[in-house]
Design an enzyme around this catalytic site. Structure first.
Site, short mmCIF file in Angstrom:
data_model
loop_
_atom_site.label_atom_id
_atom_site.label_comp_id
_atom_site.label_asym_id
_atom_site.label_seq_id
_atom_site.Cartn_x
_atom_site.Cartn_y
_atom_site.Cartn_z
N ASP A 22 51.08 44.44 3.63
CA ASP A 22 52.17 43.47 3.52
C ASP A 22 53.01 43.85 2.29
O ASP A 22 52.48 43.90 1.18
CB ASP A 22 51.54 42.08 3.35
CG ASP A 22 52.57 40.97 3.19
OD1 ASP A 22 53.76 41.25 2.95
OD2 ASP A 22 52.16 39.80 3.30
N ASP B 84 62.55 40.39 5.14
CA ASP B 84 63.50 39.61 4.32
C ASP B 84 62.98 38.18 4.14
O ASP B 84 62.91 37.66 3.01
CB ASP B 84 64.85 39.64 5.06
CG ASP B 84 66.03 39.32 4.17
OD1 ASP B 84 65.84 39.11 2.96
OD2 ASP B 84 67.16 39.29 4.71
N1 AR6 Z 1 55.36 43.78 5.18
C1 AR6 Z 1 55.65 45.02 5.64
N2 AR6 Z 1 56.30 45.25 6.81
C2 AR6 Z 1 56.69 44.16 7.53
C3 AR6 Z 1 56.43 42.83 7.10
C4 AR6 Z 1 55.73 42.67 5.87
N3 AR6 Z 1 55.44 41.45 5.37
N4 AR6 Z 1 56.95 41.98 8.05
C5 AR6 Z 1 57.50 42.76 9.01
N5 AR6 Z 1 57.33 44.06 8.72
P1 AR6 Z 1 62.48 43.73 9.94
P2 AR6 Z 1 64.95 45.36 10.14
C6 AR6 Z 1 57.78 45.28 9.47
O1 AR6 Z 1 62.84 43.00 11.17
O2 AR6 Z 1 64.54 45.91 11.45
C7 AR6 Z 1 65.98 40.35 8.93
O3 AR6 Z 1 66.26 39.16 9.59
C8 AR6 Z 1 58.20 45.09 10.91
O4 AR6 Z 1 57.06 45.17 11.76
O5 AR6 Z 1 61.97 42.98 8.77
O6 AR6 Z 1 65.50 46.29 9.10
C9 AR6 Z 1 67.08 40.77 7.96
O7 AR6 Z 1 67.69 39.66 7.36
C10 AR6 Z 1 59.16 46.25 11.13
O8 AR6 Z 1 58.48 47.44 11.50
O9 AR6 Z 1 63.76 44.57 9.36
C11 AR6 Z 1 68.02 41.53 8.84
O10 AR6 Z 1 68.93 40.67 9.52
C12 AR6 Z 1 59.76 46.49 9.75
O11 AR6 Z 1 58.97 45.74 8.83
C13 AR6 Z 1 67.12 42.20 9.84
O12 AR6 Z 1 65.93 41.40 9.90
C14 AR6 Z 1 61.21 46.04 9.61
O13 AR6 Z 1 61.43 44.85 10.36
C15 AR6 Z 1 66.71 43.60 9.40
O14 AR6 Z 1 65.99 44.22 10.44
#
Ligand code: AR6
Length: 178
Positions: free
Chosen positions: A17, A41
């Site tokens: 995480d 985020d």
């Molecule tokens: N720790 C590490 N990785 C994580 C965690 C965590 N706690 N939670 C999710 N992931 P995303 P994006 C992974 O959607 O695609 C937001 O609403 C997840 O499985 O967080 O860049 C922002 O405000 C995935 O593989 O980011 C933007 O609007 C990766 O982190 C939008 O999402 C990224 O997923 C950005 O989308």
């Protein structure tokens, strides 16, 4: 866990995480408003507390591929580097270049702030729909190329959410270094 040396620096892959990392900075997968969202985020703002959002409001957003920095609020990490990866459409909208820019500009900001260790999530591979395997190759190559010539960054850690993401990155890194 996978750990490799790149010149004077270390590159690590871990499953975990992002909000729990003790690196100098953690990187947020933000959107151009910098005003919060879901996924990484949402997790960072909820674990780090309202101070981070307060600082973000003063930044006035961030274009795709660029990065901005705030303090870490209640997190273990002293700073949060907010970067915006591309939304994946069909791979022909400069997604690869924009994704590489997001990693590179985050690292440049870390160097400028004299930060020694940075943890990244897998940018763009959640809500933004970037295919994980392609994203992993770009992420790893960009980071390896940067630390090769920037020994001031001692540690870059990729924090992968779940075993499937971890395995995808592990395979991509094994390919890249062989
Ligand atoms: N720790 C590490 N990785 C994580 C965690 C965590 N706690 N939670 C999710 N992931 P995303 P994006 C992974 O959607 O695609 C937001 O609403 C997840 O499985 O967080 O860049 C922002 O405000 C995935 O593989 O980011 C933007 O609007 C990766 O982190 C939008 O999402 C990224 O997923 C950005 O989308």
């Amino acid at each position: 866990m996978m750990k490799i040396d790149i010149n004077k620096s270390v590159l690590e892959l871990v499953e975990g995480d992002i909000t729990r990392q003790d690196t100098d900075a953690i990187v947020n997968a933000a959107n151009t408003s910098l005003l919060g969202g879901g996924g990484v985020d949402g997790a960072i703002h909820s674990a780090g507390g309202p101070k981070i959002l307060e600082e973000c409001r003063k930044l006035g957003g961030c274009p795709t591929g660029e990065a901005r920095i705030t303090t870490g609020g209640n997190l273990k990490a002293r700073y949060v580097i907010h970067t915006v990866g591309p939304v994946y459409h069909d791979g022909k909208q400069h997604e690869a270049e924009l994704l590489a820019n997001a990693y590179k500009n985050s690292l440049i900001l870390a160097s400028h702030h004299k930060l020694r260790s940075v943890a990244f999530p897998s940018l763009s591979t959640g809500a933004y729909g970037y295919p994980m395997n392609e994203a992993a190759i770009i992420a790893l190559k960009t980071v390896v190329d940067y630390v090769k010539i920037h020994p001031e960054i001692h540690l870059v850690r990729f924090v992968l959410f779940g075993s499937k993401a971890y395995q995808t990155y592990e395979k991509a890194l094994q390919e890249l270094i062989k």
